[in-house]
Design an enzyme around this catalytic site. Sequence first.
Site, short mmCIF file in Angstrom:
data_model
loop_
_atom_site.label_atom_id
_atom_site.label_comp_id
_atom_site.label_asym_id
_atom_site.label_seq_id
_atom_site.Cartn_x
_atom_site.Cartn_y
_atom_site.Cartn_z
N HIS A 190 -5.87 15.88 20.17
CA HIS A 190 -5.83 16.19 21.60
C HIS A 190 -6.29 15.00 22.44
O HIS A 190 -5.69 14.66 23.45
CB HIS A 190 -6.71 17.41 21.89
CG HIS A 190 -6.62 17.80 23.31
ND1 HIS A 190 -5.69 18.69 23.76
CD2 HIS A 190 -7.27 17.34 24.40
CE1 HIS A 190 -5.79 18.79 25.05
NE2 HIS A 190 -6.75 17.99 25.46
N GLU A 429 20.68 14.40 12.58
CA GLU A 429 19.30 14.45 12.06
C GLU A 429 19.30 14.59 10.54
O GLU A 429 18.26 14.50 9.91
CB GLU A 429 18.56 15.66 12.63
CG GLU A 429 18.43 15.63 14.13
CD GLU A 429 17.78 16.89 14.66
OE1 GLU A 429 16.58 16.85 14.94
OE2 GLU A 429 18.48 17.90 14.81
N ASP A 453 13.63 13.50 12.59
CA ASP A 453 14.02 14.28 11.42
C ASP A 453 14.87 13.47 10.45
O ASP A 453 14.77 13.64 9.25
CB ASP A 453 14.78 15.54 11.86
CG ASP A 453 13.81 16.63 12.28
OD1 ASP A 453 12.84 16.86 11.56
OD2 ASP A 453 14.01 17.23 13.35
N CYS A 500 17.68 9.89 20.43
CA CYS A 500 16.60 10.54 21.19
C CYS A 500 15.33 10.71 20.36
O CYS A 500 14.36 11.29 20.82
CB CYS A 500 17.07 11.88 21.74
SG CYS A 500 17.61 13.01 20.45
C1 PEP Z 1 14.36 14.22 16.22
O1 PEP Z 1 14.34 14.89 15.18
O2 PEP Z 1 14.41 12.98 16.25
C2 PEP Z 1 14.29 14.90 17.52
C3 PEP Z 1 14.47 14.26 18.64
O3 PEP Z 1 13.99 16.21 17.50
P1 PEP Z 1 12.52 16.81 17.32
O4 PEP Z 1 11.54 15.66 17.33
O5 PEP Z 1 12.33 17.73 18.47
O6 PEP Z 1 12.63 17.48 16.01
MG MG Z 2 14.60 17.06 15.23
#
Ligand code: PEP
Ligand code: MG
Length: 578
Positions: A190, A429, A453, A500
């Site tokens: 945190h 992913e 992922d 992302c």
């Molecule tokens: C990812 O897996 O890179 C992603 C953007 O999704 P999350 O981190 O929400 O699993």
């Molecule tokens: Mg993901």
Amino acid sequence: MPKKITGIGASSGISVAEIYLFEKEKIDVKNTKISDVKKEIKLVKDAIVKTSKNISILKEKSIKKIGADKAAIFEAHNQILNDPEMENQINEKINNEKINGLKAINDIFNNAKAIFESMDDEYFKERAADVEDVKYHLMCTFLGKQLPNLLSINKEVIIVANDLTPSETALLDKKYIKGFATNIGGRTSHAAIMARTLEIPAVLGLKNITSLVKNAKKIAIDGSKGIVEISPNESSWNKLIQHQIEMNKKFDECKSKKAQTIDGHSIHIVANIGKSKDIDNIKKYGAEGVGLFRSEFLYMDNSNWPTEEEQYEHYKYVLSKNPNNLVVVRTLDIGGDKNLDYFNFPKEENPFLGYRAIRLCLDKKDIFKTQLRALARASIHGKLAIMFPMIATVDEFIEAKKITLKCFEEVKKAGHKVSDNIQIGMMIEIPGAAVLADQFAKHVDFFSIGTNDLIQYSLAVDRMSENVSYLYQPLNPSILRLIELTILGAKKYGKWVGMCGEVAGDWQNVPLLLGLGYKGLDELSMSASSIPKVKYVINKIKKEDCIELANNAVLCENQNQVAKLLEKFFAKNKINIE
Ligand code: PEP
Ligand code: MG
């Protein structure tokens, strides 16, 4: 004598200041028995009422200092404190066991803390720290002790502590607190999250920093490298600080610039958001849109499945605040580490490989369709793109897309307008999907690579495990090759590719991401605060050099070799950020 110690860099930034050793008195809980049960219960009640008032006062003060969003922690603390079930249990314990109020508070709060700690869900795990925080506050009040007051600090200091609780971090005033260094905690604790939000440099997990600073006056901290120096050599640190100030100015200038390489290649830089309100903050960092709206937070913050109407309002808000730029909404990505209070996930040995994300949505079509209808209706308020998480097979994508298009038709038939330009894409992913990207590309409008992922599944490394974290290697050539395959597959059919996952927001990866697969990525989506540094790097490099670098990187044996190539690249291009 200066003494350097390494811990975990949790929030970047460099500073030197006087030490403020923040040590909290340990409360000694004795098992003494009492004779007047009624009196003891009344003492507990009075302490709860008084603590609740104190928490409300702290909330008001922190709203002024750090804003209502961050101060919400105190609201949560009052909910824990005023939970009638907790009070009943304390009273029962006093009644049945004739133990003193302090011991009863201690035991009941410890039980609650243990329950939170044992939960799989990261969000609930973190609540254990809040329970501990409220317990300490209540026990201090019960004993008539003053809580240590961080709000009274009125000169520049670096706080050195064993740990900082959620409520303590919420009281840190950036004007005076130039950093903090703690014995325990890691990047996801945190205190770390709060430090990054407040943009205060922090190094955590320093083990015994509180004893090491006992006779020292000053300390220096480098939150990026995870280094602190006790009794520092100030002139060398001041040079670093000067460099940081100059760089920060340059980053600020980049916020409003286009992300374009020296040889004229542009790339879209967009933001990841978790809540609809986050949209209010992304423009100031220079985001050109949203590359990932993690819609699952809408579900996780609710006590039941959010209705079409509720969801519509959130999507409409985000789209209408940003009508000229693309907003990519990811459909419900729940399961794995993300659970819901109101849904019983089947017990599985490997929930990350199990019933989650698009798999759940294709099974529970009503839930999926409610979200899709809300999105369809909101689409007229901006430029919407929808993407599905955790797609493993082409058939899954085709089915999800078919359901989506059918929903659009149903919404139109019900008399609503639906935009004709909604893009439908998917996340990459799962390594299998990256390998087969050219087949997927025939059906999608775009890909967005979720490296968080993708790395986990490619290297078979649990992204949350500290024990095998050395295997979590974003620059492993196997990951680079999967990104390359995704780009090549997409380009074969003229589709765009974004990223992302966290890899996209680390400025050190930028040259590779621009060069992989010759064309590089078309879009990078990240936490808004990472944008200025990423734009700075893009503006200082040439696309053709990135291609050469990426071509060499995919031929490396391991992550270290790739990191060395990058080091050389930055030295050659005279990029010295940290
Ligand atoms: C990812 O897996 O890179 C992603 C953007 O999704 P999350 O981190 O929400 O699993
Ligand atoms: Mg993901």
